[in-house]
Design a protein around this motif. Structure first.
Motif, short mmCIF file in Angstrom:
data_model
loop_
_atom_site.label_atom_id
_atom_site.label_comp_id
_atom_site.label_asym_id
_atom_site.label_seq_id
_atom_site.Cartn_x
_atom_site.Cartn_y
_atom_site.Cartn_z
N CYS A 50 0.73 -1.17 0.00
CA CYS A 50 -0.23 0.00 -0.12
C CYS A 50 0.94 1.34 -0.07
O CYS A 50 2.05 1.20 0.67
N CYS A 52 0.96 4.96 1.57
CA CYS A 52 0.18 5.44 2.72
C CYS A 52 0.70 7.00 3.04
O CYS A 52 1.50 7.52 2.59
N TRP A 71 3.52 0.45 3.01
CA TRP A 71 3.16 -0.56 4.11
C TRP A 71 2.78 -1.81 3.27
O TRP A 71 2.06 -1.94 2.49
N THR A 86 7.30 -1.23 6.82
CA THR A 86 6.82 0.13 6.66
C THR A 86 8.21 0.95 6.35
O THR A 86 9.15 0.66 6.72
N CYS A 184 -4.21 4.02 4.12
CA CYS A 184 -3.43 3.44 2.99
C CYS A 184 -4.34 3.10 1.89
O CYS A 184 -5.56 2.56 2.07
#
Length: 316
Positions: A50, A52, A71, A86, A184
């Protein structure tokens, strides 16, 4: 690598692999192990990558400017646990290992980061709620000494992404003070050669069930070969069509191929796994069947074609 060497390597992998659910070319984020507790799928909606926006509170209690981060989530330990990582725009990393302990009916999350390495990893515990949120807790006192938790909540989990909030709460969870928020969105996935081969596999099944023998035969190279049970090797489009032709009055009700692994090297690939199907005979009797297979693919003028196709049945 020659197809023969590929096959030798493949059979060695089949015999000794203990990583059927680990990260692979076929499954870049791994798979949940069916032998794991059913809660292993609690994080299924988060698996993948994702993009984010992360926002945290300043010391003066105002909210800071959003920070870009990625992430990424995947199954690890042969699908028995979940790992996330992350990466922020400033280059800092953090992550966690997530394991569900059946004896306590809880997830345990062990957190680590490059910015604050620790000899003892902080741990959160909790689980998925009836509303679909995932809520985790860790004991933490407020600055004035009030007992409470730092609570982490994943919410609004869907196909497009999810949201996350970190907040201090008292033991009644009536006093809530958020300190960190993350929004996200799932990153678009580029189409890879593995994706194309997987789509070709699905197209093969569809053509077979539709009785489209021309389409099915065209999925092979011009000198493609098949290795059915108890027959000589069959080669060439004409003979392939003759083999796959469905007798009048017979219908293929179901055909599904499930690859265990797809591996690619330059313009040659192999995949192996299992197939299953169901035939309606001329006598209107349904007959189910299943087996295992190996396919060697060749990339011809930008298209992946089946070059060698071998299969055999397995007992019910």
């Amino acid at each position: 690598m020659k197809p023969l060497l590929l096959l030798i390597c493949l059979f060695s992998c089949i015999s000794f692999s203990q990583n059927d659910y680990s990260v692979s070319d076929t499954n870049p984020y791994g798979l949940p192990n069916p032998e794991a507790p059913k809660q292993i799928k609690d994080f299924d909606g988060l698996i993948g990558k994702c993009n984010c926006k992360s926002v945290s509170r300043n010391q003066d209690q105002t909210w800071a400017e959003p920070v870009d981060m990625t992430w990424e989530w995947k199954y690890i330990m042969n699908g028995m646990a979940v790992q996330d990582e992350t990466i922020k725009a400033d280059g800092k990393h953090s992550g966690s290992i997530r394991q569900f302990i059946a004896d306590s009916s809880k997830w345990y999350v062990h957190y680590y980061s490059s910015g604050a390495p620790s000899t003892t990893l902080p741990t959160w515990e909790g689980g998925k709620k009836e509303n679909g949120n995932i809520v985790l807790y860790r004991d933490q006192k407020a600055p004035n000494g009030t007992e409470g938790w730092f609570r982490l909540t994943f919410y609004d989990i869907n196909d497009t992404g999810f949201k996350w909030v970190g907040e201090w709460v008292d033991k009644t969870e009536k006093v809530v003070f958020p300190t960190w928020k993350i929004d996200c969105k799932k990153a678009p996935r580029t189409v890879s050669d593995v994706d194309i081969i997987q789509e070709n596999i699905k197209a093969f099944s569809k053509a077979y069930m539709d009785g489209d023998i021309d389409a099915l035969a065209n999925m092979y190279t011009e000198d493609g070969k098949i290795f059915p049970n108890n027959t000589m090797i069959i080669s060439g489009k004409k003979d392939l069509k003759s083999y796959w032709d469905i007798p009048e009055g017979v219908k293929i009700l179901h055909h599904k191929v499930t690859p265990t692994e797809i591996s690619i090297e330059n313009d040659t690939a192999y995949d192996y796994g299992y197939y299953e199907g169901k035939t309606l005979t001329k006598n209107q009797k349904e007959v189910a069947w299943k087996g295992k297979y190996v396919i060697v693919w060749k990339k011809i003028k930008g298209e992946w074609k089946i070059h060698l196709d071998i299969w055999n049945s397995v007992p019910d």
